[in-house]
Design a protein around this motif. Structure first.
Motif, PDB file in Angstrom:
ATOM      1  N   LYS A  25       1.713  -1.100 -15.770  1.00  0.00           N
ATOM      2  CA  LYS A  25       1.185  -0.059 -16.930  1.00  0.00           C
ATOM      3  C   LYS A  25      -0.043  -0.807 -17.334  1.00  0.00           C
ATOM      4  CE  LYS A  25       4.940   2.859 -18.374  1.00  0.00           C
ATOM      5  NZ  LYS A  25       5.858   3.465 -19.281  1.00  0.00           N
ATOM      6  N   ALA A  26       0.058  -1.952 -17.641  1.00  0.00           N
ATOM      7  CA  ALA A  26      -0.676  -2.950 -18.725  1.00  0.00           C
ATOM      8  C   ALA A  26      -1.816  -3.165 -17.653  1.00  0.00           C
ATOM      9  CB  ALA A  26      -0.227  -4.253 -19.201  1.00  0.00           C
ATOM     10  N   LEU A  27      -1.790  -3.466 -16.576  1.00  0.00           N
ATOM     11  CA  LEU A  27      -2.569  -3.943 -15.435  1.00  0.00           C
ATOM     12  C   LEU A  27      -3.836  -2.895 -15.191  1.00  0.00           C
ATOM     13  CD1 LEU A  27      -0.588  -6.419 -13.119  1.00  0.00           C
ATOM     14  CD2 LEU A  27      -2.467  -7.170 -14.587  1.00  0.00           C
ATOM     15  N   VAL A  28      -3.127  -1.639 -15.172  1.00  0.00           N
ATOM     16  CA  VAL A  28      -4.192  -0.586 -14.774  1.00  0.00           C
ATOM     17  C   VAL A  28      -4.819   0.015 -15.916  1.00  0.00           C
ATOM     18  CG1 VAL A  28      -2.417   0.453 -12.901  1.00  0.00           C
ATOM     19  CG2 VAL A  28      -2.526   1.376 -15.520  1.00  0.00           C
ATOM     20  N   LYS A  29      -4.663  -0.540 -17.130  1.00  0.00           N
ATOM     21  CA  LYS A  29      -5.489  -0.278 -18.284  1.00  0.00           C
ATOM     22  C   LYS A  29      -6.417  -1.457 -18.701  1.00  0.00           C
ATOM     23  CE  LYS A  29      -1.917   2.887 -20.396  1.00  0.00           C
ATOM     24  NZ  LYS A  29      -1.064   2.933 -21.613  1.00  0.00           N
ATOM     25  N   LYS A  62      -5.578   4.435  -7.666  1.00  0.00           N
ATOM     26  CA  LYS A  62      -5.841   3.994  -6.362  1.00  0.00           C
ATOM     27  C   LYS A  62      -5.301   2.498  -6.171  1.00  0.00           C
ATOM     28  CE  LYS A  62      -6.405   8.059  -5.403  1.00  0.00           C
ATOM     29  NZ  LYS A  62      -5.120   8.988  -5.147  1.00  0.00           N
ATOM     30  N   ASN A  63      -5.625   1.673  -7.089  1.00  0.00           N
ATOM     31  CA  ASN A  63      -5.349   0.311  -6.706  1.00  0.00           C
ATOM     32  C   ASN A  63      -3.903   0.009  -6.813  1.00  0.00           C
ATOM     33  OD1 ASN A  63      -5.273   0.779  -9.453  1.00  0.00           O
ATOM     34  ND2 ASN A  63      -6.054  -1.349 -10.144  1.00  0.00           N
ATOM     35  N   VAL A  64      -3.082   0.790  -7.102  1.00  0.00           N
ATOM     36  CA  VAL A  64      -1.510   0.617  -7.217  1.00  0.00           C
ATOM     37  C   VAL A  64      -0.826   0.945  -5.891  1.00  0.00           C
ATOM     38  CG1 VAL A  64       0.776   1.286  -8.224  1.00  0.00           C
ATOM     39  CG2 VAL A  64      -1.554   1.063  -9.770  1.00  0.00           C
ATOM     40  N   HIS A  65      -0.400   0.086  -5.214  1.00  0.00           N
ATOM     41  CA  HIS A  65       0.322   0.254  -3.806  1.00  0.00           C
ATOM     42  C   HIS A  65       1.943   0.143  -4.155  1.00  0.00           C
ATOM     43  CE1 HIS A  65      -3.699   0.048  -2.030  1.00  0.00           C
ATOM     44  NE2 HIS A  65      -3.845  -1.156  -3.009  1.00  0.00           N
ATOM     45  N   ILE A  66       2.705   0.870  -3.817  1.00  0.00           N
ATOM     46  CA  ILE A  66       3.921   1.098  -3.890  1.00  0.00           C
ATOM     47  C   ILE A  66       4.714   0.628  -2.501  1.00  0.00           C
ATOM     48  CG2 ILE A  66       6.247   2.302  -4.526  1.00  0.00           C
ATOM     49  CD1 ILE A  66       4.721   4.028  -6.435  1.00  0.00           C
ATOM     50  N   LEU A  67       5.609  -0.295  -2.372  1.00  0.00           N
ATOM     51  CA  LEU A  67       6.091  -0.818  -1.185  1.00  0.00           C
ATOM     52  C   LEU A  67       7.726  -0.946  -1.477  1.00  0.00           C
ATOM     53  CD1 LEU A  67       3.947  -3.745   0.188  1.00  0.00           C
ATOM     54  CD2 LEU A  67       3.886  -1.378   0.800  1.00  0.00           C
ATOM     55  N   LEU A  68       8.394  -0.310  -0.672  1.00  0.00           N
ATOM     56  CA  LEU A  68       9.885  -0.350  -0.948  1.00  0.00           C
ATOM     57  C   LEU A  68      10.269  -1.937  -0.515  1.00  0.00           C
ATOM     58  CD1 LEU A  68      11.110   2.982   0.635  1.00  0.00           C
ATOM     59  CD2 LEU A  68      10.814   2.416  -1.798  1.00  0.00           C
ATOM     60  N   ALA A  90      12.126   5.797  -9.451  1.00  0.00           N
ATOM     61  CA  ALA A  90      10.734   5.334  -9.545  1.00  0.00           C
ATOM     62  C   ALA A  90       9.582   6.153  -9.904  1.00  0.00           C
ATOM     63  CB  ALA A  90      10.236   4.153  -8.668  1.00  0.00           C
ATOM     64  N   LYS A  91      10.084   7.405 -10.498  1.00  0.00           N
ATOM     65  CA  LYS A  91       9.105   8.396 -10.948  1.00  0.00           C
ATOM     66  C   LYS A  91       7.915   7.998 -11.679  1.00  0.00           C
ATOM     67  CE  LYS A  91      12.080  11.257  -8.864  1.00  0.00           C
ATOM     68  NZ  LYS A  91      11.811  11.788  -7.654  1.00  0.00           N
ATOM     69  N   GLU A  92       8.254   7.278 -12.537  1.00  0.00           N
ATOM     70  CA  GLU A  92       7.041   6.946 -13.458  1.00  0.00           C
ATOM     71  C   GLU A  92       6.029   6.072 -12.800  1.00  0.00           C
ATOM     72  OE1 GLU A  92       6.242   5.603 -18.102  1.00  0.00           O
ATOM     73  OE2 GLU A  92       8.272   5.463 -17.159  1.00  0.00           O
ATOM     74  N   LEU A  93       6.503   4.989 -11.955  1.00  0.00           N
ATOM     75  CA  LEU A  93       5.750   4.211 -11.148  1.00  0.00           C
ATOM     76  C   LEU A  93       4.966   5.067 -10.221  1.00  0.00           C
ATOM     77  CD1 LEU A  93       4.905   1.413 -10.226  1.00  0.00           C
ATOM     78  CD2 LEU A  93       7.080   1.354  -8.757  1.00  0.00           C
ATOM     79  N   GLN A  94       5.488   6.041  -9.505  1.00  0.00           N
ATOM     80  CA  GLN A  94       4.780   6.873  -8.732  1.00  0.00           C
ATOM     81  C   GLN A  94       3.511   7.827  -9.096  1.00  0.00           C
ATOM     82  OE1 GLN A  94       7.257   9.144  -5.404  1.00  0.00           O
ATOM     83  NE2 GLN A  94       9.062   8.738  -6.547  1.00  0.00           N
ATOM     84  N   GLU A  95       3.997   8.124 -10.696  1.00  0.00           N
ATOM     85  CA  GLU A  95       2.837   8.722 -11.319  1.00  0.00           C
ATOM     86  C   GLU A  95       1.537   7.735 -11.415  1.00  0.00           C
ATOM     87  OE1 GLU A  95       4.630  10.237 -14.929  1.00  0.00           O
ATOM     88  OE2 GLU A  95       5.975  11.587 -13.786  1.00  0.00           O
ATOM     89  N   LEU A  96       1.945   6.420 -11.759  1.00  0.00           N
ATOM     90  CA  LEU A  96       0.947   5.597 -11.839  1.00  0.00           C
ATOM     91  C   LEU A  96       0.061   5.405 -10.762  1.00  0.00           C
ATOM     92  CD1 LEU A  96       2.649   2.741 -13.957  1.00  0.00           C
ATOM     93  CD2 LEU A  96       0.717   4.212 -14.969  1.00  0.00           C
ATOM     94  N   ALA A  97       0.860   5.419  -9.827  1.00  0.00           N
ATOM     95  CA  ALA A  97       0.157   5.391  -8.410  1.00  0.00           C
ATOM     96  C   ALA A  97      -0.962   6.476  -7.850  1.00  0.00           C
ATOM     97  CB  ALA A  97       1.216   5.025  -7.342  1.00  0.00           C
ATOM     98  N   ASN A  98      -0.152   7.847  -8.311  1.00  0.00           N
ATOM     99  CA  ASN A  98      -1.030   8.927  -8.016  1.00  0.00           C
ATOM    100  C   ASN A  98      -2.445   8.869  -8.650  1.00  0.00           C
ATOM    101  OD1 ASN A  98       1.013   9.882  -6.207  1.00  0.00           O
ATOM    102  ND2 ASN A  98       1.997  11.167  -7.934  1.00  0.00           N
ATOM    103  N   VAL A  99      -2.561   8.329  -9.848  1.00  0.00           N
ATOM    104  CA  VAL A  99      -3.726   8.445 -10.626  1.00  0.00           C
ATOM    105  C   VAL A  99      -4.621   6.964 -10.483  1.00  0.00           C
ATOM    106  CG1 VAL A  99      -2.962  10.312 -11.993  1.00  0.00           C
ATOM    107  CG2 VAL A  99      -2.722   7.910 -12.819  1.00  0.00           C
TER     108      VAL A  99
END
Length: 247
Positions: A19-23, A52-58, A41-50
Motif C-alpha cells: 500500500k505504501a509503495l504504490v503511493k 500495473k507495477n504490482v505483480h502477485i505471485l503465489l 488476498a482480496k485487498e491485494l488483488q484490488e491494489l494490483a488491479n489499479v
C-alpha cells in the motif's frame, strides 16, 4: 530501487508495505507481492488491479521445493534489470509461550517459516539479486543496488530477553539473525547488503489488537530505514526508527 519482492502480502505488514509503495512519490517499477492463495488476498488483488507495477505471485514459503520455479517467475518480471530488494517478510508465531505448553511441531513449523524459508528463498533468488547488483555496480551497498531484508524481531535478541517464553518465535528469529549475519558476509563480495529489521510491536494478526503501533506508522518508518541502507547496516539488526539493536 526499481524492484522489490515482499513475501506474505495478503494482510498485515506485507500488505501495508505494498500500500505504501504504490503511493510513493517515486514507486518501484516492479512490486512483486506474494501470498499463499488469492481468496485471502482480496485487498491485494484490488491494489494490483489499479496499479500495473504490482505483480502477485503465489508462494507458500513452507514448500521450499517450489522456490526454483518461483525464481523463474520473478526473472520473467524483472528481466535483465534483476531484483533490487528481497524482503523476507512472511512469518508466523504459535500462541503457546511457556515451556509447559510448547510442542515439538510448533518449534519445527515456526523454524521452517521464519528461518529456513528466508534462507532458501534468498538462495533461489541469488541470480536476480546479483544481476541487479552488477547492473548497479557503480553504486555503494544500498537498496538501490541490491539488498536482502529479513523481517526479524527484538524478541529474537538474546541480550534483550528478560522474561523468557515464546520458544518457537524467539528461537526462530534468533536463528534468522544468525542467517542474516552469515549472508551479509557471504554476499558482500557480490555487492548485496543483508540486514535484519524489527518493525516494532504492531497491530497485526501476529502482534494483536493491544499493540501500540499502527501498521502505517511502522511501514513508513521501516521504508525510511530501507531507503537509507548503507555498508554500516550490513549484517546488523535495526528497528523501525533506525536504532541498531544488540543480538
Amino acid at each position: 530501487m526499481k524492484s522489490i519482492l515482499i513475501t506474505g502480502c495478503n494482510r498485515g505488514l506485507g500488505l501495508g508495505f505494498v500500500k505504501a509503495l504504490v503511493k510513493d512519490r517515486n514507486p518501484p517499477k516492479n512490486i512483486i507481492a506474494t501470498c499463499r492463495n488469492l481468496e485471502n488476498a482480496k485487498e491485494l488483488q484490488e491494489l494490483a488491479n489499479v496499479n500495473k507495477n504490482v505483480h502477485i505471485l503465489l508462494l507458500d514459503v513452507t514448500k521450499t521445493e517450489t522456490f526454483p520455479n518461483f525464481a523463474c517467475q520473478v526473472e520473467e518480471i524483472v528481466k535483465d534489470e534483476g531484483l533490487n530488494v528481497l524482503f523476507n517478510n512472511a512469518g508466523c508465531s504459535p500462541k503457546s509461550t511457556r515451556i509447559n505448553f510448547v510442542k515439538t511441531e510448533q518449534l519445527v513449523d515456526t523454524y521452517l517459516v521464519n528461518t529456513v524459508a528466508p534462507i532458501m528463498l534468498t538462495k533461489a533468488l541469488l541470480p536476480v539479486l546479483k544481476k541487479a547488483s552488477e547492473l548497479n555496480k557503480d553504486l555503494p551497498l544500498s537498496s538501490n543496488r541490491s539488498a536482502v531484508i529479513n523481517m526479524s524481531s527484538i524478541l529474537g535478541s538474546i541480550s534483550a530477553n528478560d522474561n523468557g517464553g515464546l520458544y518457537p518465535y524467539r528461537c526462530s528469529k534468533a536463528a534468522l539473525n544468525m542467517a542474516t549475519k552469515s549472508l551479509s558476509i557471504d554476499l558482500k563480495k557480490d555487492g548485496i547488503i543483508v540486514t535484519a529489521l524489527h518493525p516494532g510491536w504492531v497491530k497485526t494478526e501476529l502482534g494483536g489488537p493491544g499493540a501500540p503501533m499502527e501498521v502505517e506508522n511502522s511501514v513508513a518508518s521501516c521504508l525510511e530505514v530501507i531507503r537509507t541502507l548503507s555498508n554500516e547496516h550490513n549484517g546488523e539488526l535495526y528497528q523501525w526508527d533506525g536504532k541498531r539493536l544488540d543480538w
